[in-house]
Design an enzyme around this catalytic site. Structure first.
Site, PDB file in Angstrom:
ATOM      1  CG  HIS A 109      -0.362  -0.012   2.355  1.00  0.00           C
ATOM      2  ND1 HIS A 109       0.038   1.151   3.205  1.00  0.00           N
ATOM      3  CD2 HIS A 109      -0.054  -1.184   3.416  1.00  0.00           C
ATOM      4  CE1 HIS A 109       0.319   0.587   4.419  1.00  0.00           C
ATOM      5  NE2 HIS A 109       0.298  -1.038   4.579  1.00  0.00           N
ATOM      6  CG  ASP A 111      -2.602   3.850   2.768  1.00  0.00           C
ATOM      7  OD1 ASP A 111      -2.369   2.986   2.260  1.00  0.00           O
ATOM      8  OD2 ASP A 111      -3.723   3.974   3.501  1.00  0.00           O
ATOM      9  CD  GLU A 177      -3.253  -1.894   5.355  1.00  0.00           C
ATOM     10  OE1 GLU A 177      -3.545  -3.052   6.379  1.00  0.00           O
ATOM     11  OE2 GLU A 177      -2.727  -0.949   5.991  1.00  0.00           O
ATOM     12  CG  HIS A 405       0.724   1.802  12.406  1.00  0.00           C
ATOM     13  ND1 HIS A 405      -0.631   1.794  12.719  1.00  0.00           N
ATOM     14  CD2 HIS A 405       0.964   1.836  11.297  1.00  0.00           C
ATOM     15  CE1 HIS A 405      -1.099   1.419  11.343  1.00  0.00           C
ATOM     16  NE2 HIS A 405      -0.002   1.128  10.633  1.00  0.00           N
TER      17      HIS A 405
END
Ligand code: NAG
Ligand code: NAG
Ligand code: NAG
Ligand code: NAG
Ligand code: NAG
Ligand code: ZN
Length: 451
Positions: A109, A111, A177, A405
């Site tokens: 992905h 993003d 995603e 993250h």
């Protein structure tokens, strides 16, 4: 990798551009687009990709241009599908010798989740800074721009080395995603373009792992999210209704029941092996909303509960359990599902699955240890498995702190480069699984769990 020179070159180009503009010479836009990547190393490509801010919902056209340029360099066709406006899906195709065979889909992905220097990053999360230990910092270094560049570089090397691929290999790049794939993988799986790809196996993201092991995801824990509304008597803060008549008292009962269930599951989680989060159901009460004034007993309190089902949990029984817990908490408590994914099938991870064999033999050849894993969360691969295709998730980041993250997400460049070698072998093996396997339906490599 000559990064100082590269940034100097960019600076020089900027200065040159300004000078030209001042002289009012005609400068075409293409001329100031200096990046053509033809001499970029894989590390430089990753750095350039990190520097494109692809936080979900941002305009992705710069990332699309990046991939179009890389496709031109690799001399492969590229298509961009925009099923939902503003959410491009990019597909690069490496044609195999026999396009009638099931193909290999290498998904990633574009993003990334939000990041800002102010959150405590040592370096700008969109700079791709490489420190003195040859570690690149940046949002997407683990999740999952590194994997996209690894796929790409491995495929280019195979092509440059004249390695024949029997099957078509596609690189697919998704736009959303991180927010649930509503504009990306979910509609793409229903598209004619996807059907035409005749996919046999999908590879997707995995995770970093703090041990000398690469986790391979073969099943996802699906998400259920519920909103519970507790309605009770509303009155002046000086009045004193029975606890069970109040919205807070009713929600307390709901919370007690869910925490009781949570504690049971927590005991299971404590003894679960690190590669199997499928044996327990996680429960978290993540929002508590309500109240109007400091001296008013509220008529409504709402709870939002995030549940990740154990892989063997029966959906009907779980639904009944939730309804019972709420019913037993008092009258006038309503609830609704925000999200209720169906249980997702597992891809078979033993010798009966030729795709699994292709991946494991590549790892063996390089002395890399794989660990079949059910992670606590989920990826785009769950949609692919639900659509009936086998899917394996791996991001080759052994001996790496888990920073997906997180602040200071980063990746050692040696690990990144080793990952390219691994994909070179994995792709070669997958794309050269003999033709006789194609007679079989891909779904037979799937095990569907109890519903
Ligand atoms: C990246 O994009 C996000 C979302 O649009 C924005 O809030 C942020 O400021 C951007 N960061 C940089 C460094 O441009
Ligand atoms: C690949 O094939 C081309 C064309 O036949 C040839 O020029 C080139 O040297 C080959 N490359 C390798 C690494 O064998
Ligand atoms: C309040 O409701 C809960 C849940 O139904 C129940 O267990 C409890 O006994 C009730 N308390 C009183 C004082 O009625
Ligand atoms: C349930 O709550 C609603 C909304 O607050 C209220 O109108 C209704 O009278 C309540 N019913 C019962 C049986 O408590
Ligand atoms: C592979 O796993 C599947 C599903 O768990 C099982 O049914 C099958 O017997 C296994 N086959 C081998 C060769 O181990
Ligand atoms: Zn990801």
């Amino acid at each position: 990798m000559d990064l100082t020179n590269q940034s100097r070159r960019i600076k020089m180009n900027r200065i040159a551009f300004i000078v030209l503009a001042v002289l009012q010479l005609r400068v075409s836009l293409a001329a100031c687009d200096t990046a053509d990547y033809s001499n970029s190393s894989p590390v430089e490509l990753l750095q350039a990709y990190i520097q494109i801010n692809t936080t979900t919902y941002n305009d992705l056209s710069e990332a699309v241009e990046f991939w179009k340029k890389l496709a031109v360099l690799a001399d492969v066709p590229v298509n961009v599908y925009e099923i939902v406006e503003g959410f491009p899906i990019v597909v690069l195709k490496w044609a195999g010798a026999d396009s009638s065979q099931h193909s290999i889909m290498l998904n990633s992905h574009m993003d990334v989740v939000p990041a800002a220097l102010e959150d405590g990053w040592t370096y700008d999360p969109f700079s791709g800074h490489i420190d003195e230990n040859n570690v690149m910092y940046g949002r997407g270094t683990q999740d999952m721009k590194s994997v996209s560049i690894q796929y790409y570089t491995a495929l280019r090397r195979l092509k440059e080395n004249n390695v024949t691929l029997l099957r078509d290999v596609y690189m697919t790049l998704m736009p959303d995603e991180e927010v649930g794939a509503e504009a990306g993988m979910i509609p793409f799986l229903e598209s004619e373009e996807f059907a035409a790809m005749n996919v046999g196996i999908e590879l997707d993201e995995g995770t970093s792992f703090p041990l000398p092991v690469i986790a391979v995801f073969y099943q996802d824990k699906v998400v259920w999210q519920i909103k519970v509304d507790c309605h009770g008597v509303s009155a002046h803060g000086s009045t004193f209704p029975a606890t069970n008549e109040t919205a807070t008292g009713k929600c307390r009962n709901v919370m007690n029941k869910f925490f009781e269930f949570r504690d049971e599951q927590y005991e299971l989680a404590k003894v679960a092996p690190p590669n199997d989060a499928g044996g327990y159901t996680s429960v978290n009460i993540n929002k508590i909303n309500g109240g109007t004034a400091n001296n008013v007993i509220p008529s409504l309190i709402s709870l939002t509960i995030d549940i990740r089902l154990g892989t063997t949990v029966n959906e009907e029984q779980m639904d009944a359990k939730i309804r019972q817990m709420i019913a037993e908490s008092g009258s006038n408590i309503t609830f609704s599902y925000i999200l209720k994914n169906p249980q997702s099938p597992a891809t078979i991870v033993n010798a009966s699955n030729p795709y699994w064999n292709a991946v494991t033999s590549a790892a063996e050849e390089l002395g890399v240890q794989l660990l079949a894993t059910i992670p606590p969360g989920s990826t785009d691969a769950r949609h692919v498995r639900n659509a009936g295709y086998p899917a394996l998730g791996l991001s080759p980041m052994p001996n790496t702190e888990l920073l997906l993250h997180a602040v200071n997400e980063r990746l050692a460049m040696d690990t990144f480069l080793d990952g390219i070698d691994l994909y070179e072998k994995i792709i070669d093996n997958l794309a050269n699984i003999p033709a006789d396997y194609t007679a079989e339906d891909g779904t037979e490599y799937l095990k569907v769990t109890a519903r």
